[in-house]
Scaffold this motif. Structure first.
Motif, mmCIF file in Angstrom:
data_model
loop_
_atom_site.group_PDB
_atom_site.id
_atom_site.type_symbol
_atom_site.label_atom_id
_atom_site.label_comp_id
_atom_site.label_asym_id
_atom_site.label_seq_id
_atom_site.Cartn_x
_atom_site.Cartn_y
_atom_site.Cartn_z
ATOM 1 N N LEU A 22 0.831 -1.215 0.000
ATOM 2 C CA LEU A 22 0.000 0.000 0.000
ATOM 3 C C LEU A 22 0.861 1.260 0.000
ATOM 4 N N PHE A 23 1.962 1.203 0.689
ATOM 5 C CA PHE A 23 2.873 2.362 0.713
ATOM 6 C C PHE A 23 3.651 2.502 -0.588
ATOM 7 N N PHE A 36 -4.460 5.773 1.171
ATOM 8 C CA PHE A 36 -4.542 4.821 2.276
ATOM 9 C C PHE A 36 -4.070 5.433 3.595
ATOM 10 N N ALA A 37 -3.796 6.746 3.592
ATOM 11 C CA ALA A 37 -3.371 7.389 4.832
ATOM 12 C C ALA A 37 -4.421 7.259 5.944
ATOM 13 N N PRO A 38 -5.726 7.396 5.664
ATOM 14 C CA PRO A 38 -6.716 7.167 6.741
ATOM 15 C C PRO A 38 -6.670 5.750 7.303
ATOM 16 N N PHE A 39 -6.378 4.768 6.414
ATOM 17 C CA PHE A 39 -6.291 3.394 6.896
ATOM 18 C C PHE A 39 -5.090 3.225 7.828
ATOM 19 N N PHE A 40 -3.950 3.818 7.460
ATOM 20 C CA PHE A 40 -2.776 3.762 8.336
ATOM 21 C C PHE A 40 -3.100 4.410 9.692
ATOM 22 N N HIS A 41 -3.852 5.484 9.637
ATOM 23 C CA HIS A 41 -4.212 6.160 10.887
ATOM 24 C C HIS A 41 -5.117 5.301 11.746
ATOM 25 N N SER A 42 -6.016 4.547 11.120
ATOM 26 C CA SER A 42 -6.888 3.661 11.899
ATOM 27 C C SER A 42 -6.096 2.574 12.603
ATOM 28 N N LEU A 43 -5.032 2.107 11.963
ATOM 29 C CA LEU A 43 -4.178 1.108 12.610
ATOM 30 C C LEU A 43 -3.482 1.707 13.823
ATOM 31 N N ILE A 44 -3.080 2.964 13.718
ATOM 32 C CA ILE A 44 -2.437 3.620 14.867
ATOM 33 C C ILE A 44 -3.414 3.744 16.020
ATOM 34 N N LEU A 45 -4.667 4.053 15.721
ATOM 35 C CA LEU A 45 -5.662 4.199 16.779
ATOM 36 C C LEU A 45 -6.026 2.862 17.409
ATOM 37 N N GLU A 46 -6.028 1.781 16.599
ATOM 38 C CA GLU A 46 -6.349 0.464 17.142
ATOM 39 C C GLU A 46 -5.303 0.004 18.141
ATOM 40 N N ASP A 47 -4.030 0.280 17.822
ATOM 41 C CA ASP A 47 -2.938 -0.118 18.708
ATOM 42 C C ASP A 47 -2.444 1.098 19.474
ATOM 43 N N SER A 48 -3.309 1.663 20.278
ATOM 44 C CA SER A 48 -2.959 2.894 20.984
ATOM 45 C C SER A 48 -2.099 2.657 22.216
ATOM 46 N N GLU A 49 -2.034 1.421 22.703
ATOM 47 C CA GLU A 49 -1.300 1.154 23.937
ATOM 48 C C GLU A 49 0.065 0.522 23.675
ATOM 49 N N ARG A 50 0.105 -0.455 22.815
ATOM 50 C CA ARG A 50 1.347 -1.195 22.598
ATOM 51 C C ARG A 50 2.001 -0.794 21.285
ATOM 52 N N VAL A 51 3.229 -1.263 21.110
ATOM 53 C CA VAL A 51 3.973 -0.994 19.881
ATOM 54 C C VAL A 51 3.941 -2.258 19.040
#
Length: 367
Positions: A22-23, A36-51
């Motif tokens: 995608l990148f 696909f930048a909004p999709f990448f952002h959704s992944l960041i929000l889903e994993d808000s606690e861990r890396v």
């Protein structure tokens, strides 16, 4: 997100490979225009606690050192994510606008829904090809809300409203506004006279006409083509008109500009006459007056023509004597300089008279 997590495999290496594709499709463009930048952002929000591996990968592609990912394999990225203890900072994505989505698109529903019960492991590749290939791939479509735009109703004319009436007759009678014509003609006439005043002396009647019109309407000064750069020519050719202009500019913020031009212009009988009249009728800053007196003295000292020098000395002495007698200016700060000027030109009658006047003023101040 479901397509990445479910369809591309359960292993993180597979998900990293899918994100890379995608990148890579928009690598030559800025990350802010990647669809696909909004999709990448959704992944960041889903994993808000861990890396997670996905979050670590997104931090790499959005950093200035994005080229480093070309040297790493998916397994190396997964291992690096496990070793990373601090969650990356993604605030720069929000400030750059990369994650902004229009209200209409964000309100839409994806046309692709995951089949939670079906078994598609054997046909995963064919399903993915059908979703992302073709001229209008389903993966880029969405069910968006329909925005209703009703046609506005027609305006109903009312009897009391004004109507534009087109005359049917071909014969018209024009009515002129005499005041507009008069105002325009005065400004035009003043412009013509002033353009002549810059080049030569005007007859007394024309000078009086300019002065009378300026007295009637002082705002005309700003509309008849007079500027500070042209003012020295007006002083030399028509000093009475120049004086009237300065008097009506006394309450304007442009007076300083015009007075600076007057002080710095070449010394002449007309400039000293304007200055003498002006000092008797307008309160001017002392620093400008002292600067003008110093310039007059310096000009007399540096004049090479003996006859012209004597003439300027007489004019300067008469000018200074007039200032002293009328108490127009205080010469205490310039007393030594003016006294030295009188001693240097003591053979001239006017300089000797100015010297005696200075001595008399000094004695009166001492007593």
């Amino acid at each position: 997100s479901s397509g990445i997590n479910a369809e591309y495999g359960e292993h993180p290496q597979e998900r990293i490979a899918a994100l890379y594709l995608l990148f890579e499709m928009y690598r030559s463009e800025s990350f802010t225009v990647n669809p696909f930048a909004p999709f990448f952002h959704s992944l960041i929000l889903e994993d808000s606690e861990r890396v997670s591996a996905e979050v670590y990968f997104i931090s790499l592609i959005t950093s200035p050192s994005a080229r480093e990912i070309y040297k790493m394999s998916p397994c190396q990225i997964v291992r690096a994510a496990k070793d990373c203890k601090t969650r990356p900072d993604f605030r720069h994505l929000k400030s750059s606008g990369a994650v902004k989505v229009s209200a209409k698109v964000s309100s839409g529903i994806s046309v692709i829904l995951p089949d939670m019960e079906g078994d598609t492991k054997g046909s995963t590749g064919a399903i993915i090809d059908n979703l992302v290939s073709g001229s209008d791939p389903p993966s880029l479509s969405s069910l968006e809300p329909v925005i209703m735009r009703p046609v506005p109703p027609l305006h109903q004319d009312k009897f009391e409203e004004l109507l534009w009436v087109n005359p049917n007759s071909s014969e018209y009678t024009f009515e002129w506004e005499p005041l507009v014509i008069e105002t325009t003609s005065v400004e035009l006439e003043l412009r013509k006279l002033l353009s002549k005043a810059f080049k030569g002396a005007l007859p007394q009647s024309q000078q009086n006409f300019i002065r009378e019109e300026i007295i009637k309407d002082p705002k005309l000064i700003y509309h008849i083509g007079l500027t500070a750069g042209k003012f020295p020519a007006l002083v030399e050719n028509n000093c009475k008109v120049a004086l009237e202009v300065l008097l009506h500019l006394s309450q304007s913020n442009q007076l300083t500009e015009y007075f600076t031009v007057l002080v710095n212009m070449e010394l002449s009988v007309h400039s000293m006459e304007v200055m003498n009249e002006l000092l008797g009728r307008v309160v001017l800053p002392p620093e400008y007056i002292h600067l003008y007196i110093t310039k007059c003295i310096t000009h007399c000292h540096h004049c090479q023509d003996r006859l012209l020098q004597h003439r300027f000395v007489r004019l300067v002495c008469v000018f200074l004597s007039s200032l002293i007698r009328h108490n127009t200016v205080d010469l205490k700060e310039l007393f030594v300089e003016v006294q030295a000027f009188c001693i240097n030109f003591s053979r001239i009658k006017e300089a000797a008279g100015l010297f005696r006047l200075l001595k008399q003023m000094d004695c009166e101040s001492a007593s």
